[in-house]
Write a protein that holds these residues in place. Structure first.
Motif, PDB file in Angstrom:
ATOM      1  N   ARG A 266     -62.180 -29.528 -15.514  1.00 23.78           N
ATOM      2  CA  ARG A 266     -61.904 -28.745 -16.721  1.00 23.78           C
ATOM      3  C   ARG A 266     -62.747 -27.480 -16.797  1.00 23.78           C
ATOM      4  N   GLU A 267     -64.003 -27.572 -16.318  1.00 20.89           N
ATOM      5  CA  GLU A 267     -64.926 -26.442 -16.431  1.00 20.89           C
ATOM      6  C   GLU A 267     -64.706 -25.382 -15.363  1.00 20.89           C
ATOM      7  N   THR A 275     -53.549 -33.327 -14.462  1.00 15.86           N
ATOM      8  CA  THR A 275     -53.515 -34.686 -15.021  1.00 15.86           C
ATOM      9  C   THR A 275     -54.357 -34.703 -16.295  1.00 15.86           C
ATOM     10  N   LYS A 276     -53.703 -34.631 -17.457  1.00 16.42           N
ATOM     11  CA  LYS A 276     -54.444 -34.655 -18.718  1.00 16.42           C
ATOM     12  C   LYS A 276     -55.163 -35.985 -18.885  1.00 16.42           C
ATOM     13  N   ILE A 299     -55.967 -34.877 -10.611  1.00 15.82           N
ATOM     14  CA  ILE A 299     -55.474 -33.828  -9.729  1.00 15.82           C
ATOM     15  C   ILE A 299     -55.604 -32.464 -10.404  1.00 15.82           C
ATOM     16  N   ALA A 300     -56.019 -31.466  -9.636  1.00 14.15           N
ATOM     17  CA  ALA A 300     -56.104 -30.097 -10.139  1.00 14.15           C
ATOM     18  C   ALA A 300     -55.547 -29.161  -9.077  1.00 14.15           C
ATOM     19  N   GLU A 301     -55.168 -27.959  -9.505  1.00 19.13           N
ATOM     20  CA  GLU A 301     -54.554 -26.974  -8.627  1.00 19.13           C
ATOM     21  C   GLU A 301     -55.363 -25.677  -8.643  1.00 19.13           C
ATOM     22  N   ARG A 302     -55.495 -25.091  -7.463  1.00 20.82           N
ATOM     23  CA  ARG A 302     -56.191 -23.798  -7.346  1.00 20.82           C
ATOM     24  C   ARG A 302     -55.365 -22.727  -8.061  1.00 20.82           C
ATOM     25  N   CYS A 303     -56.004 -22.009  -8.973  1.00 22.79           N
ATOM     26  CA  CYS A 303     -55.305 -20.977  -9.726  1.00 22.79           C
ATOM     27  C   CYS A 303     -54.871 -19.845  -8.797  1.00 22.79           C
TER      28      CYS A 303
END
Length: 305
Positions: A266-267, A275-276, A299-303
């Motif tokens: 998140r940071e 994935t909330k 899971i997170a995605e590269r902006c």
């Protein structure tokens, strides 16, 4: 790095147990692959290759997918080299900690990390991760490092032992356990330590949902391997290794790990969280693989730049 041509030699040198002990069921495999969105021609990083379960699924997705596999456990590298041998030069192996890995100029389309101790590491009695077997108090994932659980137990003071049991094991009787350990040490084996802890707590605490030594063993393992520090460093570095819109998926197995993953994702100014809430195993998967019960996937995605 272990090149494909050197895999046979590596396997002979590193394996001290049959490689099929690393043949565990990969946790949340369908969910991880879907979240990673594996693409033809993609290059992926498995930061904790273990037995190669997740890696084999990624490589099997398309015939031109490539993968870089790393692990700090030499036995894991050897076992995964055997499992993934069919994919030839599409996979490369590095024996290193994922927080110290240097990919150079290589950017990946996706990165995965399956945290914690593998089933094989628990099942190998001589590694000291479990008190089901009498074994030296080792707990090192990387056998080349110096610090062991035996050194921690026998040389750290009572206050520090209580602190790590409480902080990393979330053990509410940490002071009582630490006091008893200091009174009775030296201790050299997993079963010695587990038995001492068992009889150091009130009778009502001995027969709860888990053995009273469970949280202490978790805390020792985290400290010996610097697991949380390493995870923090990995999450800080991993976004820089991703292509734009590349994804990173991390599977954790206890609240301390999951909390770090949740907040650092998140940071990060470089990541968009996909994935909330964490993805957890289905009832069917838990039934088929009890060790998946506590798994959580984020899971997170590269902006896009």
């Amino acid at each position: 790095m272990i090149e494909p041509a050197d895999q046979a030699a590596a396997q002979a040198d590193l394996l001290v147990e049959p490689p099929d002990l690393f043949a565990h069921i990969p946790v949340l495999s369908r969910e991880l692959l879907a979240g990673l969105a594996v693409q033809p021609g993609g290059h992926y990083l498995d930061a904790t290759v273990g037995g190669g379960g997740h890696s084999s699924l990624i490589l099997a997705a398309f015939p031109d997918v490539k993968l870089t596999a790393i692990d700090q456990d030499e036995q894991a590298i050897a076992a995964s080299a055997l499992k993934l041998a069919e994919f030839g030069d599409r996979v490369r192996f590095f024996h290193t900690n994922f927080a110290e890995f240097d990919p150079g100029d290589q950017l990946f389309d996706g990165i995965i990390a399956d945290l914690g101790v593998s089933s094989a590491q628990f099942d190998w009695g001589d590694r000291g991760f479990s008190f089901r077997h009498a074994a030296p108090l080792d707990m090192r994932m990387n056998q080349q490092q110096d610090l062991t659980a035996e050194e921690v137990i026998n040389t750290w003071d009572e206050v520090e032992l209580a602190r790590i049991f409480y902080t990393y094991g979330e053990e509410r009787l940490s002071r009582k356990m630490a006091r008893r350990i200091v009174e009775k040490r030296p201790l050299h084996t997993t079963t010695e330590l587990a038995e001492l802890i068992f009889y150091s707590v009130p009778h009502s605490y001995r027969y709860g949902r888990i053995h009273p030594a469970t949280r202490v063993f978790q805390a020792l393992r985290i400290v010996v391997n610097r697991e949380l520090d390493v995870l923090e460093a990995f999450i800080q570095r991993a976004p820089h290794w991703l292509q734009s819109e590349g994804r990173v998926g991390i599977i954790s197995f206890h609240s301390l790990e999951d909390r770090i993953v949740k907040h650092r994702f998140r940071e990060s100014e470089m990541l968009r969280v996909l994935t909330k809430k964490p993805v957890v195993p289905t009832e069917e998967e838990i039934r088929d693989n009890g060790r998946s019960r506590s798994a959580k996937l984020r899971i997170a995605e590269r902006c896009v730049k």
